[in-house]
Structures are given as C-alpha cells and as structure tokens.
Design an enzyme around this catalytic site. Structure first.
Site, PDB file in Angstrom:
ATOM      1  N   SER A  71       0.384  -1.457   0.032  1.00 48.96           N
ATOM      2  CA  SER A  71      -0.118  -0.177   0.402  1.00 48.96           C
ATOM      3  C   SER A  71       0.815   1.335  -0.099  1.00 48.96           C
ATOM      4  O   SER A  71       0.730   2.207  -0.746  1.00 48.96           O
ATOM      5  CB  SER A  71      -1.030  -0.059   1.211  1.00 48.96           C
ATOM      6  OG  SER A  71      -0.473  -0.049   1.878  1.00 48.96           O
ATOM      7  N   HIS A 101      -2.392  -8.340   2.532  1.00 47.90           N
ATOM      8  CA  HIS A 101      -1.180  -7.437   2.649  1.00 47.90           C
ATOM      9  C   HIS A 101      -2.372  -6.828   3.746  1.00 47.90           C
ATOM     10  O   HIS A 101      -3.036  -7.766   4.571  1.00 47.90           O
ATOM     11  CB  HIS A 101      -2.028  -6.621   1.750  1.00 47.90           C
ATOM     12  CG  HIS A 101      -0.575  -5.198   2.167  1.00 47.90           C
ATOM     13  ND1 HIS A 101       0.566  -5.039   3.164  1.00 47.90           N
ATOM     14  CD2 HIS A 101      -1.188  -3.938   1.604  1.00 47.90           C
ATOM     15  CE1 HIS A 101       0.660  -3.638   3.081  1.00 47.90           C
ATOM     16  NE2 HIS A 101      -0.076  -3.278   1.849  1.00 47.90           N
ATOM     17  N   HIS A 148       6.621 -12.296   7.069  1.00 50.44           N
ATOM     18  CA  HIS A 148       6.263 -11.346   6.831  1.00 50.44           C
ATOM     19  C   HIS A 148       7.200 -11.278   6.043  1.00 50.44           C
ATOM     20  O   HIS A 148       8.484 -11.930   5.876  1.00 50.44           O
ATOM     21  CB  HIS A 148       6.229  -9.990   8.038  1.00 50.44           C
ATOM     22  CG  HIS A 148       6.716  -8.836   7.730  1.00 50.44           C
ATOM     23  ND1 HIS A 148       7.689  -7.748   6.995  1.00 50.44           N
ATOM     24  CD2 HIS A 148       5.402  -7.670   7.625  1.00 50.44           C
ATOM     25  CE1 HIS A 148       6.732  -6.928   7.049  1.00 50.44           C
ATOM     26  NE2 HIS A 148       5.843  -6.841   7.734  1.00 50.44           N
ATOM     27  N   ARG A 157       3.834  -4.445  16.749  1.00 50.28           N
ATOM     28  CA  ARG A 157       3.057  -3.715  16.027  1.00 50.28           C
ATOM     29  C   ARG A 157       2.035  -4.990  16.940  1.00 50.28           C
ATOM     30  O   ARG A 157       0.847  -4.477  17.842  1.00 50.28           O
ATOM     31  CB  ARG A 157       2.298  -2.714  15.199  1.00 50.28           C
ATOM     32  CG  ARG A 157       3.069  -2.401  14.790  1.00 50.28           C
ATOM     33  CD  ARG A 157       3.112  -1.838  12.661  1.00 50.28           C
ATOM     34  NE  ARG A 157       3.221  -3.406  12.011  1.00 50.28           N
ATOM     35  CZ  ARG A 157       3.199  -3.319  11.257  1.00 50.28           C
ATOM     36  NH1 ARG A 157       2.274  -2.257  10.625  1.00 50.28           N
ATOM     37  NH2 ARG A 157       2.781  -4.120  10.106  1.00 50.28           N
ATOM     38  N   ASP A 203      -1.576  -7.955  11.895  1.00 47.85           N
ATOM     39  CA  ASP A 203      -3.030  -8.241  11.744  1.00 47.85           C
ATOM     40  C   ASP A 203      -3.500  -9.167  12.598  1.00 47.85           C
ATOM     41  O   ASP A 203      -4.661  -9.735  12.318  1.00 47.85           O
ATOM     42  CB  ASP A 203      -2.669  -8.527  10.198  1.00 47.85           C
ATOM     43  CG  ASP A 203      -3.054  -7.735   8.974  1.00 47.85           C
ATOM     44  OD1 ASP A 203      -3.457  -6.514   9.853  1.00 47.85           O
ATOM     45  OD2 ASP A 203      -1.829  -7.874   7.813  1.00 47.85           O
TER      46      ASP A 203
HETATM   47  C1  LIG Z   1       2.776 -11.357   4.276  1.00 45.41           C
HETATM   48  C2  LIG Z   1       3.749 -12.856   3.106  1.00 45.41           C
HETATM   49  C3  LIG Z   1       2.950 -12.456   1.886  1.00 45.41           C
HETATM   50  C4  LIG Z   1       5.048 -12.365   2.796  1.00 45.41           C
HETATM   51  O1  LIG Z   1       5.713 -13.264   1.901  1.00 45.41           O
HETATM   52  P1  LIG Z   1       6.967 -13.475   1.413  1.00 45.41           P
HETATM   53  O2  LIG Z   1       7.843 -12.796   1.652  1.00 45.41           O
HETATM   54  O3  LIG Z   1       6.758 -14.266   0.521  1.00 45.41           O
HETATM   55  O4  LIG Z   1       6.808 -14.804   2.833  1.00 45.41           O
HETATM   56  P2  LIG Z   1       7.974 -15.858   2.827  1.00 45.41           P
HETATM   57  O5  LIG Z   1       9.431 -15.951   1.415  1.00 45.41           O
HETATM   58  O6  LIG Z   1       8.618 -15.929   4.379  1.00 45.41           O
HETATM   59  O7  LIG Z   1       7.423 -16.736   1.898  1.00 45.41           O
HETATM   60  C5  LIG Z   1       7.851 -17.677   1.293  1.00 45.41           C
HETATM   61  C6  LIG Z   1       7.232 -19.112   1.609  1.00 45.41           C
HETATM   62  O8  LIG Z   1       6.445 -19.350   2.929  1.00 45.41           O
HETATM   63  C7  LIG Z   1       4.870 -19.447   2.242  1.00 45.41           C
HETATM   64  N1  LIG Z   1       4.734 -18.709   3.878  1.00 45.41           N
HETATM   65  C8  LIG Z   1       4.890 -17.056   4.379  1.00 45.41           C
HETATM   66  N2  LIG Z   1       4.014 -16.695   5.176  1.00 45.41           N
HETATM   67  C9  LIG Z   1       3.150 -17.515   5.500  1.00 45.41           C
HETATM   68  C10 LIG Z   1       2.049 -17.916   6.095  1.00 45.41           C
HETATM   69  N3  LIG Z   1       1.713 -17.384   7.393  1.00 45.41           N
HETATM   70  N4  LIG Z   1       1.002 -19.277   6.588  1.00 45.41           N
HETATM   71  C11 LIG Z   1       1.586 -20.245   5.187  1.00 45.41           C
HETATM   72  N5  LIG Z   1       2.689 -19.971   4.518  1.00 45.41           N
HETATM   73  C12 LIG Z   1       3.602 -18.744   4.423  1.00 45.41           C
HETATM   74  C13 LIG Z   1       5.234 -18.226   0.851  1.00 45.41           C
HETATM   75  O9  LIG Z   1       3.725 -18.523   1.133  1.00 45.41           O
HETATM   76  C14 LIG Z   1       5.937 -19.456   0.626  1.00 45.41           C
HETATM   77  O10 LIG Z   1       5.285 -20.393  -0.128  1.00 45.41           O
HETATM   78  P3  LIG Z   1       5.623 -20.444  -1.724  1.00 45.41           P
HETATM   79  O11 LIG Z   1       7.693 -20.803  -1.262  1.00 45.41           O
HETATM   80  O12 LIG Z   1       5.317 -22.201  -1.826  1.00 45.41           O
HETATM   81  O13 LIG Z   1       5.311 -19.075  -2.785  1.00 45.41           O
HETATM   82  C15 LIG Z   1       3.530 -13.874   4.126  1.00 45.41           C
HETATM   83  O14 LIG Z   1       3.743 -14.609   4.912  1.00 45.41           O
HETATM   84  C16 LIG Z   1       1.777 -14.610   3.952  1.00 45.41           C
HETATM   85  O15 LIG Z   1       1.303 -14.493   2.759  1.00 45.41           O
HETATM   86  N6  LIG Z   1       1.100 -14.371   5.577  1.00 45.41           N
HETATM   87  C17 LIG Z   1      -0.142 -14.945   5.362  1.00 45.41           C
HETATM   88  C18 LIG Z   1      -0.556 -13.406   4.870  1.00 45.41           C
HETATM   89  C19 LIG Z   1      -0.685 -11.885   5.994  1.00 45.41           C
HETATM   90  O16 LIG Z   1      -0.917 -11.841   7.547  1.00 45.41           O
HETATM   91  N7  LIG Z   1      -0.209 -10.465   5.177  1.00 45.41           N
HETATM   92  C20 LIG Z   1      -0.434  -9.701   5.979  1.00 45.41           C
HETATM   93  C21 LIG Z   1       1.113  -9.434   5.821  1.00 45.41           C
HETATM   94  S1  LIG Z   1       1.301  -7.752   7.018  1.00 45.41           S
END
Ligand SMILES: CC(C)(COP(=O)(O)OP(=O)(O)OC[C@H]1O[C@@H](n2cnc3c(N)ncnc32)[C@H](O)[C@@H]1OP(=O)(O)O)[C@@H](O)C(=O)NCCC(=O)NCCS
Length: 268
Positions: A71, A101, A148, A157, A203
């Site tokens: 965002s 997000h 994250h 937070r 979140d």
């Molecule tokens: C925030 C987020 C999008 C960051 O994504 P990212 O930078 O790609 O994170 P990573 O590098 O740790 O991801 C590596 C792998 O772990 C997975 N992973 C990361 N967080 C995960 C979670 N909470 N649950 C399950 N799998 C997760 C990713 O989907 C990715 O899988 P892939 O290799 O099959 O694509 C991710 O942690 C997520 O989807 N979290 C849940 C949604 C959320 O809470 N969003 C708000 C963030 S402030």
C-alpha cells in the site's frame, strides 16, 4: 500541503460515514471539532469510550512504517507520476485490500470465527488448534496474520496490541484463541519449513480488539486500516515532492542483457 491536511482531516469522517451508511441505517453522527482525530472518529462511529483510545492506538500502529509494503509503495508510485494526493491514496487503499496485505486482518478474524464455530465456542486444546493450522496449510492456504516480507521476529505492532489485550480483555474468548495461535502457529510453520518468518504480524491481533469493542463488521476493517496507513503515506509523499523525486519505473532489460546475466551465472 493544504491538500494533505484536508485529506487527513476528512478521512476519519469518510470512514465513519461509510460505516454508518452501510451498517447503521445511514444514521450519521456529526463530527465534534473539539475532539482529536481518534476521539472524533470514535464519536462519529457511535462507539463509546475507551474506543477513542483503541482508535488512537490503531491509527498510529497502522500508519506506514517503512514505505516498501504494497500500500505505501503504491501510494508513492502513483504520486511519482504527479497524480494528485487523492488519486495516490485511493491507489494505496486498493493495494491494501489484498489478502496477503491489509485484508489479512479481516481474514484472521474470519478464520478464527470458523474455528470458533467448529469448536462450538469452546477454547480448543493446543493439539486441536495445531490440527486446524495444519488443515489450513494442507488446504493450500496461508495462515493469515503470520509471516512477513521483511521482519524476522514478532511484529512489534503485534506485541503492542497483545499487551493491550492482556491488560483490557484477557478473558475474551477470541483473544484466548489468538493467544493460543501465538503459541501454536510458529512451531508449525517452522516444521513446514517454507515461511522465512514464522512469527505473527500486526494483522493477527487487530481484529480481535475491534470485535471486542463492538466493531464486528469485519469487511470494514480495511477501511479502518486505510485511515491509519494514510498518515504515513502522505508524509512520505510530501518528502517525495520536497526532494523532487523522479517518476518511478522498474528497470527494463533486453534479451541480450538477460543472456549476458545467464552466461555470467553459468561461468561463475
Ligand atoms: C506476508 C507474506 C505475504 C510475505 O510473503 P513472502 O515475502 O513471500 O514470505 P516468505 O518469503 O516467507 O515466503 C516463503 C514461502 O512461505 C510461505 N508462507 C509465508 N508465510 C506463510 C504463512 N503465514 N502461512 C503459510 N505459508 C506461508 C509463502 O507462501 C511462500 O511459499 P511458496 O514458496 O510456496 O510460494 C506471507 O508471510 C503471508 O502470506 N502471510 C499471511 C498473510 C498475512 O498475514 N499478510 C499480512 C502481512 S503484514
């Protein structure tokens, strides 16, 4: 600058207007100019004290923190084309609405409510909760509120809101679910071995507090998030303009440049 102040002054009123229009039969509450931003928002929402303090905490914690997230970056990107602030903040809000997000704060609550229903309101044991977490992962979904892109520890937070919950709503059943997830999810994500950061983010805690104070319409949570996020994003846009930042554009590469890179990799 005038546009920024106008926008920030109007945002809480716009958010409260949307809420009252959608969920309270359009019965609007006049703003009270003697109140501060959080206090006035609570007043216009029609939610009693201490929700004013909740609003203050929520908006500060959700303001932009490092500019790189979807965002904040989208707001900056759109503003870099010299689109005006209203367009930039509207783009920022659309970025916030993605489930990876900002929408995650709504998804967390929907997910917990699902567990709550299945458990008939009973607090699950650690083993039962672990099973729910695994079922979600095996169903191909992420665990909302955990992980994250940048942080590699529990989101501060999250901790600020957890401390608030421990003080004000320690016995709330939804908080007890969240508390249990705090214990259960990180080891499961570590065992699964994919997420680089298994710890909770902002979140995972915010929706529970809103729910406790009566704001149960969770498809409104991203609107709420946008009010807070805008505080930081507009400050950054002012700096962008002040420093004369250029229009932003990712680098373009030619096929020859890609081939040269691939050759370097093969030979190294
Ligand atoms: C925030 C987020 C999008 C960051 O994504 P990212 O930078 O790609 O994170 P990573 O590098 O740790 O991801 C590596 C792998 O772990 C997975 N992973 C990361 N967080 C995960 C979670 N909470 N649950 C399950 N799998 C997760 C990713 O989907 C990715 O899988 P892939 O290799 O099959 O694509 C991710 O942690 C997520 O989807 N979290 C849940 C949604 C959320 O809470 N969003 C708000 C963030 S402030």
């Amino acid at each position: 600058m005038k546009m920024v102040l106008n926008l920030l002054a109007k945002l809480p009123g716009i958010a409260a207007f949307i809420y009252r229009l959608k969920y309270k039969n359009g019965e609007l509450i006049e703003s009270d100019s003697k109140l501060d931003l959080g206090g006035n928002f609570a007043h216009m929402m029609g939610i009693k004290k201490p929700y004013d303090d909740v609003a203050r905490m929520y908006f500060i914690l959700h303001s932009d923190h490092e500019s790189g997230n979807v965002s904040a970056h989208t707001g900056h990107l759109v503003a870099s084309a010299l689109s005006d602030l209203y367009y930039s903040i509207s783009a920022m809000t659309n970025g916030l609405a993605g489930p990876l997000h900002g929408l995650a704060n709504q998804e967390v609550l929907a997910w917990i409510q699902g567990v709550y229903k299945q458990m008939d309101g009973k607090i699950p044991t650690e083993a039962e909760m672990r099973q729910f977490v695994w079922d979600t992962l095996k169903g191909g979904q992420v665990i909302p509120g955990f992980g994250h892109a940048v942080l590699r520890k529990t989101d501060p937070r999250y901790m600020a809101q957890r401390e608030f919950c421990l003080k004000h709503l320690p016995n709330d059943p939804l908080f007890q679910y969240v508390d249990l997830l705090f214990k259960v999810v990180p080891p499961v994500l570590l065992e699964q071995g994919k997420a680089k950061n298994p710890w909770p983010n902002v979140d995972a805690q915010s929706g529970v507090i809103q729910w406790y104070y009566g704001l149960k319409e969770y498809d409104f949570y991203t609107v709420l998030f946008a009010v807070g996020r805008a505080l930081g994003v507009v400050a950054n846009i002012i700096w962008d303009r002040g420093l004369g930042y250029p229009i932003e554009r990712p680098k373009s590469v030619t096929t020859a440049m890609l081939e040269a890179q691939a050759e370097l990799k093969v030979n190294s």
